[in-house]
Enzyme design. Structure first.
Site: not given
Length: 249
Positions: A7-8, A97
């Site tokens: 995940r970022h 997203e």
């Protein structure tokens, strides 16, 4: 096959929801702390690969979402990985997203209800009757929609991996990465409903073979801030921007 789901790192939106309204969801940058988290995640992947027998090592194929925070996280990962470890680097819009439609820049339920009362009530009924997985925000995507588009992406990945061992890094978002794990491991909808999004810069490793099956583990949980580590680390990474205070009524 090894698949590192990352995940970022922490973004401005993770510490202040006003950032989504100011920059637009696709253009919210990492914080400086988020960049540090992504660098550390790249180092974890590098250490893991270095410990593998040479016969089991294949170059990493890196995929990432086109949103700014995931592109910045991808760059930080590559900064921490030896160049010789990295193969193809590709962007794919299917990894973006979840689209929240009318609610994209409004994450406070009270404000959603105030601005779009009819749409909010309809969405609330859908969530109650059908479950969060199937309920679409007005003009947006349900989690089921995200899982469907992620399945299309995985068809590309599995086609590329048919004739060779494959090591992959996917830099994505909380819902998107969870949908990848759900599809890859054939998790039921109930699993998605009960599970939480990974933390910023967390790494989930999916590993195995088609014949023997795949398993997932949380390979790395990113560190939280420690006392005294606030200050400038909350600023945007790579840009001289600040969050404009929300106007008072």
């Amino acid at each position: 096959m090894r698949l590192f789901l990352v995940r970022h790192g922490e973004s401005l939106g993770n510490i202040n929801e006003q950032a989504y309204r100011q920059f637009g969801d696709h253009n919210v940058p990492l914080t400086r702390w988020g960049h540090r988290q992504a660098l550390e995640a790249g180092g974890v992947i590098a250490s893991y690969l270095k410990a593998l027998p040479s016969a089991g090592f294949g170059k990493l194929h890196v995929w990432y979402s086109p949103f700014l925070r995931t592109r910045q996280s991808k760059d930080a990962l590559l900064e921490a990985l030896p160049e010789s470890f990295v193969g193809d680097i590709r962007e794919d819009y299917l990894l973006r997203e979840q689209d929240f439609g009318l609610f994209t820049e409004i994450y406070d339920h009270a404000e959603q209800k105030q601005k779009f009362p009819e749409e909010f009530e309809k969405w609330a009924r859908l969530r109650s009757n059908s479950g969060k997985f199937y309920a679409r925000p007005p003009d947006g995507e349900s989690r089921a929609d995200v899982a469907q588009r992620v399945r299309l992406f995985l068809q590309t990945v599995m086609h590329d991996a048919e004739n060779s061992d494959h090591n992959l890094v996917i830099v994505g978002h909380g819902v998107t990465n969870r949908a990848i794990e759900m599809n890859f491991l054939h998790r039921p909808v109930e699993w998605f409903e009960r599970s939480d999004n990974p933390g910023n810069a967390d790494i989930t490793l999916i590993e195995g073979t088609r014949s023997q099956g795949y398993e997932s583990i949380l390979l790395h949980q990113a560190a939280d801030r420690q006392p005294g580590q606030e200050g400038e680390l909350r600023d945007a990474y790579g840009a001289d921007v600040t969050i404009t205070p929300k106007p008072t009524a």
